[in-house]
Write a protein that holds these residues in place. Structure first.
Motif: not given
Length: 376
Positions: A83, A87-88, A90, A219-220, A223-224, A227
């Protein structure tokens, strides 16, 4: 400020209510009553759950006793690690990972590189990752490292990474927040597999990410949600229940691990002995500054002459399970080379010390070493 034990026992508990349990039971819900506007703390089961919330508040209190930390729980340690990284980062970004960390990091590196992310690696010991930071977007540390037990200077590396504009994440699994608090040392994320010492009974898979900056936590958490990497409420409740004994387990395991390491020093068949608590260990001086309360972890690593010798030793143990995890109340050990993901000798043993009586455990290990000796 209260002590570690008091925090572990009280963390994340609600205000007492007459005739209610101190730790409410798990909430099993796919949806919640939600009339009118879709707003509120609990709207749908993939987004939030009261049992997660209680555990996340508890973990935040342990990772940053001064307050301000947010935590996000996941169904495994690898889900938490993934995660943060996915998520961080690119395409075009650069990440710096330990070259001697957890054995699934190489597989994760392949995945990152497949997404167009550049990955550099360097060993944990000697703060070697400093030399790889130029242009990095994220630095990943693992200290003490698994399974080699090297230690790096979190504060020094975090300051250097921040000067490069990089975020810093620390895998704090082996240390636990009672022995080491990365957020207080300058890290942006503290990440751990709660499967190990945090829950400590070998019956729960769990992971978490903690951060001081609300934007990083958000942000994390997003992501959770996207996903669907969510823990079950029963697992979250079991983890929270287990926190109440964390300080007792960590202290007992650390003391017994040091006793075992000292007992192994005089064995001629043992080489490469590592435990950060040993005064002679290369990592001891730094670990003593960075880790709290003499808690140097439950893991002792060492090598026996070859694969056959190691397997005889493991078969001769009576109080130790041959298993691949660490941090549990029952001692475990394994020949780590059987997995093929670590750069270790064939006779390398990763030993996780449980909470058995110290003398009984040490005697069992020494007896097993005697039985494993080649016939003359």
């Amino acid at each position: 400020m209260t002590g570690d034990g008091t925090r572990a026992v009280r963390a994340g508990l609600p205000e007492p209510r007459r005739c209610e349990p101190a730790l409410p039971g798990p909430v099993f819900a796919a949806h919640y009553h939600l009339p009118g506007e879709a707003a509120g703390p609990y709207t749908y089961g993939r987004e939030a759950n009261p049992t997660w919330t209680a555990l996340e508040e508890a973990i935040g209190a342990l990772e940053a006793p001064g307050g301000g930390a947010g935590a996000v729980v996941f169904p495994s340690g690898m889900a938490a690690i993934s995660a943060v990284l996915l998520s961080r980062l690119r395409p075009g970004d650069t990440a710096v990972l330990p070259g001697d960390g957890y054995q699934l990091l190489p597989a994760l590196r392949e995945r990152l590189e497949g997404f167009g992310i550049t990955v550099r690696t360097a060993p944990t010991g000697g703060d070697a990752q400093l030399a790889a930071l130029e242009g990095a977007r994220l630095l990943w540390l693992e200290t003490p490292s698994n399974p080699g037990l090297d230690v790096c200077d979190i504060r020094r590396l975090a300051e250097a990474a921040h000067r490069e504009g990089a975020l810093v994440a620390v895998d704090n699994t082996l240390a636990t927040p009672l022995a080491q608090r990365p957020l207080e040392l300058g890290a942006d994320f503290s990440v751990a597999s709660g499967t190990k010492a945090l829950t400590g009974h070998g019956d729960v898979l769990l992971g978490y990410v903690a951060a001081l900056a609300p934007g990083l936590t958000a942000g994390v958490r997003a992501w959770r949600k996207v996903t669907g990497a969510i823990p079950g409420p029963m697992e979250a409740w079991l983890a929270h229940r287990s926190l109440a004994t964390l300080h007792l387990r960590v202290d007992r395991q650390a003391a017994s691990a040091l006793a075992l390491a000292k007992a192994l020093r005089d064995r001629p068949e043992v080489t490469g002995l590592r435990h950060p608590g040993l005064p002679t260990d290369p990592a001891h001086e730094l670990a003593a500054r960075q880790m709290h309360g003499g808690r140097f972890g439950c893991v002792v690593s060492f090598s026996l002459p070859d694969r056959a010798h190691a397997e005889r030793f493991l078969a001769a143990l009576r109080l130790v399970d041959e298993a691949t995890s660490f941090g549990g109340v029952r001692s475990t050990a394994e020949r780590r080379g059987r997995w093929g993901g670590d750069a270790v000798p064939e006779g390398f043993i990763r030993f996780s010390v449980g909470v058995e009586d110290t003398d009984d455990l040490v005697d069992d290990v020494l007896t097993a070493l005697d039985r494993a000796a080649p016939a003359s």
